[in-house]
Design an enzyme around this catalytic site. Sequence first.
Site, PDB file in Angstrom:
ATOM      1  N   ARG A 108      -3.435 -16.836   2.690  1.00 50.89           N
ATOM      2  CA  ARG A 108      -3.102 -17.432   1.267  1.00 50.89           C
ATOM      3  C   ARG A 108      -3.732 -16.350   0.374  1.00 50.89           C
ATOM      4  NH1 ARG A 108      -2.492 -23.411  -1.317  1.00 50.89           N
ATOM      5  NH2 ARG A 108      -0.398 -22.874  -0.277  1.00 50.89           N
ATOM      6  N   HIS A 135       6.482 -17.987  -1.735  1.00 48.16           N
ATOM      7  CA  HIS A 135       6.021 -19.112  -0.632  1.00 48.16           C
ATOM      8  C   HIS A 135       7.017 -19.513   0.445  1.00 48.16           C
ATOM      9  CE1 HIS A 135       3.477 -22.262   0.589  1.00 48.16           C
ATOM     10  NE2 HIS A 135       3.368 -23.132  -0.298  1.00 48.16           N
ATOM     11  N   GLN A 138       7.097 -22.682   2.539  1.00 51.48           N
ATOM     12  CA  GLN A 138       7.380 -23.937   1.761  1.00 51.48           C
ATOM     13  C   GLN A 138       8.949 -24.281   1.569  1.00 51.48           C
ATOM     14  OE1 GLN A 138       5.163 -26.175  -0.216  1.00 51.48           O
ATOM     15  NE2 GLN A 138       7.006 -27.352  -0.009  1.00 51.48           N
ATOM     16  N   ASP A 231       8.087 -27.527  -9.934  1.00 51.59           N
ATOM     17  CA  ASP A 231       6.790 -27.213  -9.502  1.00 51.59           C
ATOM     18  C   ASP A 231       5.891 -27.209 -10.765  1.00 51.59           C
ATOM     19  OD1 ASP A 231       4.591 -26.282  -8.133  1.00 51.59           O
ATOM     20  OD2 ASP A 231       5.487 -23.995  -7.907  1.00 51.59           O
ATOM     21  N   CYS A 271       6.842 -29.162  -4.564  1.00 60.07           N
ATOM     22  CA  CYS A 271       6.242 -28.782  -3.087  1.00 60.07           C
ATOM     23  C   CYS A 271       4.808 -29.473  -3.234  1.00 60.07           C
ATOM     24  CB  CYS A 271       6.161 -27.207  -3.541  1.00 60.07           C
ATOM     25  SG  CYS A 271       5.205 -26.737  -4.915  1.00 60.07           S
ATOM     26  N   ARG A 299       6.328 -29.478   6.239  1.00 58.74           N
ATOM     27  CA  ARG A 299       5.522 -28.110   6.451  1.00 58.74           C
ATOM     28  C   ARG A 299       5.055 -28.240   7.793  1.00 58.74           C
ATOM     29  NH1 ARG A 299       3.279 -26.000   1.840  1.00 58.74           N
ATOM     30  NH2 ARG A 299       2.799 -24.344   3.358  1.00 58.74           N
TER      31      ARG A 299
HETATM   32  N1  NVA Z   1       3.581 -22.303  -7.778  1.00 58.76           N
HETATM   33  C1  NVA Z   1       2.340 -23.084  -7.131  1.00 58.76           C
HETATM   34  C2  NVA Z   1       2.603 -23.575  -5.614  1.00 58.76           C
HETATM   35  C3  NVA Z   1       1.650 -24.388  -5.138  1.00 58.76           C
HETATM   36  C4  NVA Z   1       1.791 -24.712  -3.740  1.00 58.76           C
HETATM   37  C5  NVA Z   1       1.110 -22.156  -7.162  1.00 58.76           C
HETATM   38  O1  NVA Z   1       1.137 -21.056  -6.816  1.00 58.76           O
HETATM   39  O2  NVA Z   1       0.163 -22.574  -7.716  1.00 58.76           O
HETATM   40  N1   CP Z   2       2.700 -26.879  -1.322  1.00 56.21           N
HETATM   41  C1   CP Z   2       1.723 -26.318  -0.891  1.00 56.21           C
HETATM   42  O1   CP Z   2       1.610 -25.237  -0.394  1.00 56.21           O
HETATM   43  O2   CP Z   2       0.398 -27.130  -1.049  1.00 56.21           O
HETATM   44  P1   CP Z   2      -1.041 -26.564  -0.919  1.00 56.21           P
HETATM   45  O3   CP Z   2      -1.257 -25.825  -1.895  1.00 56.21           O
HETATM   46  O4   CP Z   2      -2.077 -27.801  -0.936  1.00 56.21           O
HETATM   47  O5   CP Z   2      -1.381 -26.062   0.321  1.00 56.21           O
END
Ligand code: NVA
Ligand code: CP
Length: 323
Positions: A108, A135, A138, A231, A271, A299
């Site tokens: 990540r 993502h 997801q 989101d 998500c 997930r």
């Molecule tokens: N769009 C959000 C998704 C978190 C799982 C982010 O990137 O923070």
């Molecule tokens: N939805 C998701 O990826 O959650 P986290 O940021 O908690 O991993």
Amino acid sequence: MKKHKSHVSGTKDFIDINNVHRSFLEKAFALTDELKRHPRIPLLKDKSLAMIFAKTSTRTRVSFEVGMTQLGGHGIFIDARTSQIGKGETIADTARTLSRYCDGIMARIYDHKDMKELARHASVPVINGLTDLLHPCQAMADLYTIDEKLERLKGINLAYIGDAKNNVCHSLMQLSTKLGVNMKIGCPKEYAPKKGIYNLSMKNAKVTGSTIRLFTDPAKAAEDADVVYTDTWVSMGQEKESERRLKTLKPYQVNRKLMKHAKPFCLFMHCLPAYRGNEVTADVIDSPSSIVFDQAENRLHTQKAILSLLMNKQRALMALEHR
Ligand code: NVA
Ligand code: CP
């Protein structure tokens, strides 16, 4: 040096759904069914997954780590800030080193280009656990969940409301158009999906017959929806833009009034993490039509299928045959 052999339909990695073959997606969903029924099939016995995190996480970290344990293997959490990556060791050297110890890498990170670089230099499969652009894990859990609840994907109307220029919306567009789901996106012009992602998704849509339509009016996007999805308005790394985003995206809040435009039994998805009072009101996300925790649970199951198909394809396919 360890040579990676688990290529599925020519794909070593899982970083961008647009590069993933349809047969992989089908196998991944079928294996998810199997692993959801039998969570402890040891498809990855004694295998190790390096899990690099440059951003915070709850679901991704825990679902990958638990997933590896249930498959008989091990997930190793690597905080980018407290490892040598944080001190400037190159992505290429990190990829080469981790490939000597581990059977797969999940990361990540911020820049999507860095994810590609990681995959290029790793001899083991690389899984995208979120970048600023995409993502994909997801989206896999999301569409699996929709299929589970509505018993089909083809022709389902999915309304995505809010910040559409983000990783979650981009991956949803890619996967929806590959699997025949119609998307209506309600967003301000400033936060419309990236052109490149939109164009590639439109290409997929031509093949499957699905549609993507963009609206600046959220009510129009929500019309006739089977599922409404939103989101956060401020993704990780965008904290400095917070004030402007909250102001511009305010008319795109998913609340009861907006949900009235959708079909009567419309489902709500997110998500997570969610920010009640911003992108969604508590009376929607905490209502019986919300399936956000089933989505979060999936997930785990979908990622276990992806991990198995990439890291031990032979055993994964055998598990599918012996269903
Ligand atoms: N769009 C959000 C998704 C978190 C799982 C982010 O990137 O923070
Ligand atoms: N939805 C998701 O990826 O959650 P986290 O940021 O908690 O991993």
